[in-house]
Design an enzyme around this catalytic site. Structure first.
Site, PDB file in Angstrom:
ATOM      1  CD  GLN A 131      19.269  -5.530   7.413  1.00  0.00           C
ATOM      2  OE1 GLN A 131      20.426  -5.803   7.500  1.00  0.00           O
ATOM      3  NE2 GLN A 131      18.500  -5.563   8.199  1.00  0.00           N
ATOM      4  CE1 TYR A 133      19.159  -9.321   4.817  1.00  0.00           C
ATOM      5  CE2 TYR A 133      19.120  -9.675   7.237  1.00  0.00           C
ATOM      6  CZ  TYR A 133      20.011  -9.684   5.956  1.00  0.00           C
ATOM      7  OH  TYR A 133      21.300 -10.121   5.981  1.00  0.00           O
ATOM      8  CB  SER A 134      11.100  -6.692   8.208  1.00  0.00           C
ATOM      9  OG  SER A 134      12.268  -7.115   9.168  1.00  0.00           O
ATOM     10  CB  SER A 166      16.455   1.702   8.316  1.00  0.00           C
ATOM     11  OG  SER A 166      15.719   1.090   9.562  1.00  0.00           O
ATOM     12  CD  GLU A 249      21.662  -5.443  13.211  1.00  0.00           C
ATOM     13  OE1 GLU A 249      20.791  -4.641  13.198  1.00  0.00           O
ATOM     14  OE2 GLU A 249      21.266  -6.718  13.285  1.00  0.00           O
ATOM     15  CB  SER A 365      11.113  -8.572  19.319  1.00  0.00           C
ATOM     16  OG  SER A 365      11.080 -10.003  19.192  1.00  0.00           O
ATOM     17  CD  GLU A 367       8.772 -10.537  23.168  1.00  0.00           C
ATOM     18  OE1 GLU A 367       8.253  -9.676  24.036  1.00  0.00           O
ATOM     19  OE2 GLU A 367       9.332  -9.744  22.150  1.00  0.00           O
TER      20      GLU A 367
END
Length: 386
Positions: A131, A133-134, A166, A249, A365, A367
């Site tokens: 994936q 994404y980040s 990952s 997910e 996260s 938050e």
């Protein structure tokens, strides 16, 4: 979802248990307990062969509709499979990202051509996915991605960097969120591309973690290419498709994950009894609270499995519980937890502690999860954004 099983569910559980007992033998018996968080480096090729054996007997993509190659099983039956799979100590599966995330996304939003091309490889575990994404500076703030792609000669040409990817070192394909409209900002102008990893324009650099392993990677795109038709949804509609993927997910596999958690807790209790720390009333109380908390996780997951709004709540609950379990393991071990074997040889409980430090960060996260709950579930005013 009902918490009680029907007679049909009980028969299905017996079928799964018997099949695993018959097939986790011979060469596959040596794979028991291998893989998982902090241990994905363990026998990846052999575990893929086991996953292909599962596929050959119809034990992959259980919840997918039958018309797309799945078995169309109920949520209850999917939960049963994942629980029994974990109880059998079967090796961690290698195709979670394809089976649980991309596959359902293509079924819901892909073209017929994309489904014909990619779903069979996911079902048969012949093609693995990662994936994209980040990015550096755009992890939890996913709308800030800067990796860009432009059309040239019937292909998307991609430049940029992804991080915390990952299992990228094992994947043949990546589903990536990239910016395809020059000058666009935030959620606008993003596209969801399917990108082959085995090409000159893709470089994967493993990131060494506290556990000494490298599940996560940096991925660099330098003129990487993919076909013009390999965009899921319309160009510029990538944010909606990416959010749909994230909605898949928190699936039924979390119930199997909790069986693994129970095994970890049982090991910690056994350690406490062996070293005498179980006689400490404070530690014994913490062990009891951990057991109660695990049961709460299971009941909450079962009650909310079909509710997409429950995803952030579930992530908050299990991530904090699991991180505290790692801390409890170290407190039960005492000074013994501070020593490692030769060549940084961590045992299972040390790996649990170190890897679980990240539980409240990856996958969104704490938050971010609280913000999602506040804004999208409770309807509170949105926090100011630049």
């Amino acid at each position: 979802m009902e918490l009680r099983e029907t007679s049909g569910d009980e028969r299905f559980r017996a079928e799964v248990r018997a099949w695993l007992g018959d097939h986790l033998t011979g060469e596959f018996a040596a794979l028991k307990g291998l893989g998982g968080s902090g241990r994905e480096h363990e026998a990846p090729q052999e575990r893929q062969a086991w996953n292909q054996h599962l596929a050959a007997h119809g034990w992959t993509c259980l919840g997918w509709p039958v018309e797309y190659g799945g078995r169309g099983l109920s949520l209850q039956q999917q939960v049963i499979f994942h629980e029994e799979y974990a109880r059998a100590d079967a090796p961690a599966r290698v195709n979670h990202l394809g089976e649980e995330l991309l596959g359902p996304t293509l079924i819901a939003h892909g073209t017929d051509e994309q489904r014909r091309r990619f779903l069979p490889g996911i079902i048969g575990v012949t093609e693995l996915w990662c994936q994209g994404y980040s990015e550096p500076g755009a992890g939890s703030d996913l709308a800030g991605v800067r990796t860009r792609a432009r059309l040239a000669g019937g292909e998307w040409v991609i430049d940029g960097q992804k991080i915390w990817t990952s299992l990228a070192q094992y994947a043949q394909w990546c589903f990536a969120l990239v910016r395809t409209e020059p000058g666009s900002q935030r959620h606008a102008g993003l596209s969801y591309l399917l990108v082959p990893m085995d090409q000159p324009g893709v470089e994967v650099r493993p990131i060494r973690q506290l556990t000494g392993t490298s599940e996560f990677n940096e991925v660099f795109f330098d003129g990487a290419r993919t076909g013009e038709s390999l965009v899921v949804g319309a160009p510029g509609d990538g944010w909606r498709i990416a959010m749909a993927t994230l909605g898949f997910e928190r699936g039924v596999s979390t119930l199997g994950q909790q069986v693994g958690f129970a095994r970890e807790l049982a090991g910690i209790v056994a350690t406490a009894k062996d070293n005498g720390r179980y006689d400490d009333p404070v530690l014994r109380d913490r062990l009891a609270r951990a057991e109660v908390g695990l049961e709460v996780l299971r009941v909450h997951a079962l009650r909310t499995l079909s509710s997409p709004e429950a995803g952030p709540v579930s992530k908050l609950l299990w991530a904090r519980w699991h991180r505290e379990l790692g801390e409890l393991a170290m407190d039960v071990r005492g000074a013994d937890a501070l020593t490692v074997g030769p060549s940084y040889g961590l045992d299972a409980q040390q790996t649990l502690f170190l890897f679980s430090r990240a539980d409240t960060i990856y996958g969104g996260s704490d938050e971010i999860q609280r913000t999602i709950i506040a804004e999208r579930v409770l309807g509170l005013p949105k926090e100011p954004r630049p």
